[in-house]
Design a protein around this motif. Structure first.
Motif, PDB file in Angstrom:
ATOM      1  N   GLN A  14       0.827  -1.210   0.000  1.00 17.30           N
ATOM      2  CA  GLN A  14       0.000   0.000   0.000  1.00 17.30           C
ATOM      3  C   GLN A  14       0.861   1.260   0.000  1.00 17.30           C
ATOM      4  O   GLN A  14       1.067   1.901   1.030  1.00 17.30           O
ATOM      5  CB  GLN A  14      -0.954  -0.028   1.192  1.00 17.30           C
ATOM      6  CG  GLN A  14      -1.958  -1.168   1.111  1.00 17.30           C
ATOM      7  CD  GLN A  14      -2.833  -1.276   2.344  1.00 17.30           C
ATOM      8  OE1 GLN A  14      -2.830  -0.420   3.215  1.00 17.30           O
ATOM      9  NE2 GLN A  14      -3.605  -2.351   2.425  1.00 17.30           N
ATOM     10  N   LEU A 220      -2.749   6.154  12.497  1.00 13.43           N
ATOM     11  CA  LEU A 220      -2.723   5.272  11.340  1.00 13.43           C
ATOM     12  C   LEU A 220      -1.339   5.260  10.715  1.00 13.43           C
ATOM     13  O   LEU A 220      -0.683   6.297  10.617  1.00 13.43           O
ATOM     14  CB  LEU A 220      -3.731   5.721  10.288  1.00 13.43           C
ATOM     15  CG  LEU A 220      -5.202   5.647  10.685  1.00 13.43           C
ATOM     16  CD1 LEU A 220      -5.829   7.020  10.652  1.00 13.43           C
ATOM     17  CD2 LEU A 220      -5.962   4.729   9.744  1.00 13.43           C
ATOM     18  N   HIS A 248      -6.736   4.189  19.251  1.00 14.86           N
ATOM     19  CA  HIS A 248      -6.703   3.128  18.244  1.00 14.86           C
ATOM     20  C   HIS A 248      -5.407   3.248  17.451  1.00 14.86           C
ATOM     21  O   HIS A 248      -5.115   4.305  16.894  1.00 14.86           O
ATOM     22  CB  HIS A 248      -7.895   3.248  17.285  1.00 14.86           C
ATOM     23  CG  HIS A 248      -9.224   3.219  17.967  1.00 14.86           C
ATOM     24  ND1 HIS A 248      -9.971   2.073  18.101  1.00 14.86           N
ATOM     25  CD2 HIS A 248      -9.940   4.219  18.566  1.00 14.86           C
ATOM     26  CE1 HIS A 248     -11.098   2.356  18.734  1.00 14.86           C
ATOM     27  NE2 HIS A 248     -11.098   3.635  19.031  1.00 14.86           N
ATOM     28  N   VAL A 250      -3.638   1.759  14.240  1.00 12.15           N
ATOM     29  CA  VAL A 250      -3.955   1.005  13.028  1.00 12.15           C
ATOM     30  C   VAL A 250      -2.707   0.954  12.160  1.00 12.15           C
ATOM     31  O   VAL A 250      -2.320   1.940  11.543  1.00 12.15           O
ATOM     32  CB  VAL A 250      -5.113   1.664  12.251  1.00 12.15           C
ATOM     33  CG1 VAL A 250      -5.525   0.790  11.066  1.00 12.15           C
ATOM     34  CG2 VAL A 250      -6.302   1.931  13.163  1.00 12.15           C
ATOM     35  N   ASP A 252       1.181  -1.572  11.203  1.00 12.80           N
ATOM     36  CA  ASP A 252       2.164  -2.582  11.567  1.00 12.80           C
ATOM     37  C   ASP A 252       3.538  -1.970  11.368  1.00 12.80           C
ATOM     38  O   ASP A 252       3.683  -0.896  10.785  1.00 12.80           O
ATOM     39  CB  ASP A 252       1.979  -3.822  10.682  1.00 12.80           C
ATOM     40  CG  ASP A 252       2.711  -5.042  11.213  1.00 12.80           C
ATOM     41  OD1 ASP A 252       3.356  -4.935  12.274  1.00 12.80           O
ATOM     42  OD2 ASP A 252       2.642  -6.097  10.563  1.00 12.80           O
ATOM     43  N   HIS A 275      -5.212  -2.565  16.050  1.00  4.24           N
ATOM     44  CA  HIS A 275      -5.982  -3.158  14.948  1.00  4.24           C
ATOM     45  C   HIS A 275      -5.092  -3.843  13.921  1.00  4.24           C
ATOM     46  O   HIS A 275      -5.609  -4.530  13.029  1.00  4.24           O
ATOM     47  CB  HIS A 275      -6.812  -2.074  14.253  1.00  4.24           C
ATOM     48  CG  HIS A 275      -7.827  -1.431  15.148  1.00  4.24           C
ATOM     49  ND1 HIS A 275      -9.114  -1.903  15.285  1.00  4.24           N
ATOM     50  CD2 HIS A 275      -7.736  -0.354  15.967  1.00  4.24           C
ATOM     51  CE1 HIS A 275      -9.779  -1.137  16.141  1.00  4.24           C
ATOM     52  NE2 HIS A 275      -8.962  -0.186  16.564  1.00  4.24           N
ATOM     53  N   ARG A 277      -2.340  -4.168  10.723  1.00  5.41           N
ATOM     54  CA  ARG A 277      -2.397  -3.629   9.354  1.00  5.41           C
ATOM     55  C   ARG A 277      -3.731  -3.988   8.734  1.00  5.41           C
ATOM     56  O   ARG A 277      -4.135  -5.150   8.704  1.00  5.41           O
ATOM     57  CB  ARG A 277      -1.246  -4.215   8.536  1.00  5.41           C
ATOM     58  CG  ARG A 277      -1.198  -3.762   7.086  1.00  5.41           C
ATOM     59  CD  ARG A 277       0.092  -4.257   6.450  1.00  5.41           C
ATOM     60  NE  ARG A 277       0.176  -3.912   5.051  1.00  5.41           N
ATOM     61  CZ  ARG A 277      -0.017  -4.765   4.046  1.00  5.41           C
ATOM     62  NH1 ARG A 277      -0.293  -6.038   4.325  1.00  5.41           N
ATOM     63  NH2 ARG A 277       0.077  -4.373   2.805  1.00  5.41           N
ATOM     64  N   ARG A 278      -4.414  -2.989   8.216  1.00 11.91           N
ATOM     65  CA  ARG A 278      -5.726  -3.190   7.612  1.00 11.91           C
ATOM     66  C   ARG A 278      -5.671  -2.799   6.134  1.00 11.91           C
ATOM     67  O   ARG A 278      -4.889  -1.925   5.743  1.00 11.91           O
ATOM     68  CB  ARG A 278      -6.803  -2.346   8.311  1.00 11.91           C
ATOM     69  CG  ARG A 278      -6.799  -2.469   9.827  1.00 11.91           C
ATOM     70  CD  ARG A 278      -6.960  -3.886  10.298  1.00 11.91           C
ATOM     71  NE  ARG A 278      -8.158  -4.520   9.775  1.00 11.91           N
ATOM     72  CZ  ARG A 278      -8.436  -5.793   9.872  1.00 11.91           C
ATOM     73  NH1 ARG A 278      -7.550  -6.608  10.444  1.00 11.91           N
ATOM     74  NH2 ARG A 278      -9.555  -6.285   9.406  1.00 11.91           N
ATOM     75  N   PRO A 279      -6.497  -3.435   5.286  1.00 13.37           N
ATOM     76  CA  PRO A 279      -6.509  -3.069   3.861  1.00 13.37           C
ATOM     77  C   PRO A 279      -6.991  -1.638   3.662  1.00 13.37           C
ATOM     78  O   PRO A 279      -7.727  -1.082   4.480  1.00 13.37           O
ATOM     79  CB  PRO A 279      -7.480  -4.088   3.247  1.00 13.37           C
ATOM     80  CG  PRO A 279      -8.297  -4.593   4.380  1.00 13.37           C
ATOM     81  CD  PRO A 279      -7.433  -4.531   5.601  1.00 13.37           C
ATOM     82  N   GLU A 282     -10.551  -0.383   4.177  1.00 14.11           N
ATOM     83  CA  GLU A 282     -11.112  -0.185   5.510  1.00 14.11           C
ATOM     84  C   GLU A 282     -10.745   1.167   6.121  1.00 14.11           C
ATOM     85  O   GLU A 282     -11.265   1.525   7.187  1.00 14.11           O
ATOM     86  CB  GLU A 282     -10.648  -1.306   6.450  1.00 14.11           C
ATOM     87  CG  GLU A 282     -11.188  -2.679   6.075  1.00 14.11           C
ATOM     88  CD  GLU A 282     -10.797  -3.736   7.087  1.00 14.11           C
ATOM     89  OE1 GLU A 282     -10.413  -3.372   8.225  1.00 14.11           O
ATOM     90  OE2 GLU A 282     -10.864  -4.933   6.738  1.00 14.11           O
ATOM     91  N   MET A 283      -9.869   1.922   5.474  1.00 14.02           N
ATOM     92  CA  MET A 283      -9.431   3.181   6.060  1.00 14.02           C
ATOM     93  C   MET A 283     -10.573   4.173   6.277  1.00 14.02           C
ATOM     94  O   MET A 283     -10.616   4.862   7.302  1.00 14.02           O
ATOM     95  CB  MET A 283      -8.342   3.819   5.192  1.00 14.02           C
ATOM     96  CG  MET A 283      -7.018   3.069   5.231  1.00 14.02           C
ATOM     97  SD  MET A 283      -6.339   2.847   6.892  1.00 14.02           S
ATOM     98  CE  MET A 283      -6.741   1.110   7.185  1.00 14.02           C
ATOM     99  N   PHE A 286     -12.073   3.793   9.693  1.00 10.87           N
ATOM    100  CA  PHE A 286     -11.269   4.296  10.807  1.00 10.87           C
ATOM    101  C   PHE A 286     -11.287   5.818  10.858  1.00 10.87           C
ATOM    102  O   PHE A 286     -11.261   6.407  11.945  1.00 10.87           O
ATOM    103  CB  PHE A 286      -9.844   3.763  10.711  1.00 10.87           C
ATOM    104  CG  PHE A 286      -9.729   2.313  11.065  1.00 10.87           C
ATOM    105  CD1 PHE A 286      -9.853   1.887  12.381  1.00 10.87           C
ATOM    106  CD2 PHE A 286      -9.527   1.356  10.077  1.00 10.87           C
ATOM    107  CE1 PHE A 286      -9.763   0.539  12.709  1.00 10.87           C
ATOM    108  CE2 PHE A 286      -9.427   0.011  10.412  1.00 10.87           C
ATOM    109  CZ  PHE A 286      -9.555  -0.395  11.721  1.00 10.87           C
TER     110      PHE A 286
END
Length: 410
Positions: A14, A220, A248, A250, A252, A275, A277-279, A282-283, A286
């Motif tokens: 990403q 993030l 939160h 978000v 890694d 949370h 690492r999220r795709p 999904e941002m 958040f």
């Protein structure tokens, strides 16, 4: 134009380089990307890229050529193996690549070593090389080596200087980068320009925070050494006397496990949600969750001169920014009137800002929209691409130059 792009990272990792390349294709240009095997930040190469898709694929009109690399591992040795494996395998591929190119474009994140195969392509194809610098080297490696005086640091610095001098033009993400390039690498202002990053524009459609009876702070992005997570956690500990708030995290990175351990030792287990690492899809959720977004960056080195890309994302989403940061990022927050800043590493100062946000939220009522308006005026994708294409077109019309004889890529 036919553009050869070199970057160690590409989709499904990403990074905005993917959006840049796909936009170049939409504008009618031919784009070939020389990249590695996706493994950031986990270090695990997905199964489908270990076999059939390892060498070559087409993604949204972009011709993607994959080079071997060893997956990232935590620690200096693990990162070094990752960095050098891509650099050497991509350089080997560059020496054999048959390509019709008008321009070489290196999208330089960390490490700067990814510019080496780009320099090889420039020398072999005799085409101009444009580098977009998003991370200062060798300054960034100082954090890992914990010293700017070691022989290894000096050798890396000398190698980076040769790479940068091999470029015909270098665009940098921050005005503050310019004196560094002149002082450390001896590159004059005529070969430098400023090109701010952009943020994904879907963030612009986000609305105010969801009402849930809590004040939700959201961080993030990468969780690494430079992000100074201890400062963030110490600030959170200082406001534990206040009720009804959560933090939160978000993302890694190399410091995630250590950050979790520190949070537990500070008694923050009930206040912080990790949370992972999220795709990217999904941002938006958040951002909707966030009442305010948090930003910290170490001030121990000149890495503090960077403007983290997450800042533009926070601004685009219309969220107040609460930060412990110095340099151009702090200047930007003040100019945009989109939040408040403490000095880098000042956990007590950041805690006071967070406390004020919880107890006197009306003081921050206009910050989100101020940030969004400033983003629209300065950091949109359209503005970024127009400036990039103008520079590319100017370079493509002249022969490759770069460093004087003896100072370029070797």
């Amino acid at each position: 134009m036919n553009i050869l792009v070199v970057c160690q990272y590409y989709h499904p990792e990403q990074f905005l380089v993917t959006e840049v390349c796909e936009q170049l294709v939409r504008e009618g240009h031919g784009v070939t990307v020389l990249t590695g095997l996706p493994n950031y930040p986990s270090g695990v190469v997905p199964e489908e890229y270990r076999h059939g898709r390892r060498r070559e694929e087409w993604l949204h009109g972009v011709h993607v050529l994959r080079c071997f690399e060893i997956g990232r591992k935590r620690g200096a040795l693990g990162l070094a193996l990752n960095y050098f494996s891509f650099m050497l395998s991509a350089a080997w591929r560059a020496r054999r690549l048959r390509a019709d190119a008008d321009l070489i474009f290196c999208y330089q994140l960390s490490p700067a070593f990814m510019a080496y195969p780009a320099a090889v392509l420039k020398k072999r194809l005799k085409k101009p090389l444009l580098l977009y610098c998003l991370d200062l080297w060798p300054e960034s490696v100082r954090i890992l080596l914990r010293s700017g005086d070691s022989l290894l640091y000096r050798l890396i610095g000398r190698f980076c200087t040769r790479l940068y001098r091999a470029c015909d033009h270098i665009a940098v993400q921050s005005q503050a980068f310019l004196p560094y390039f002149e002082r450390v690498h001896g590159i004059g202002p005529e070969r430098l320009s400023v090109l701010p990053q952009f943020a994904p524009e879907p963030c612009l459609s986000e609305t105010s925070a969801e009402e849930n009876g809590l004040t939700d702070f959201v961080f993030l992005g990468n969780v690494g050494v430079a992000q100074d997570m201890p400062c963030l956690l110490r600030a959170a500990r200082e406001i534990c006397d206040l009720p009804d708030w959560r933090l939160h995290i978000v993302g890694d990175g190399s410091m995630l496990d250590e950050t979790k351990r520190l949070a537990a030792s500070l008694g923050l287990g009930g206040r912080i949600l990790f949370h992972g690492r999220r795709p990217v899809e999904e941002m938006p959720a958040f951002y909707r969750l966030a009442d305010a977004c948090l930003l910290t960056l170490s001030g121990d080195s000149l890495v503090g001169l960077t403007v983290p890309s997450k800042l533009q994302g926070y601004m685009a989403a219309g969220k107040p920014v609460l930060a412990a940061i110095d340099g151009p990022a702090a200047d930007l927050i003040r100019q945009a009137r989109c939040g408040a800043c403490a000095a880098s590493g000042d956990s007590a100062g950041l805690a006071e800002i967070m406390r004020e946000f919880i107890t006197q939220p009306q003081r921050y009522a206009g910050c989100g929209e101020n940030g969004r308006a400033y983003f629209g005026a300065h950091f949109t994708k359209g503005r970024h691409m127009d400036a990039l294409l103008e520079q590319m077109a100017a370079l493509a019309q002249r022969p490759a130059g770069g460093a004087p004889e003896g100072e370029g890529e070797r």
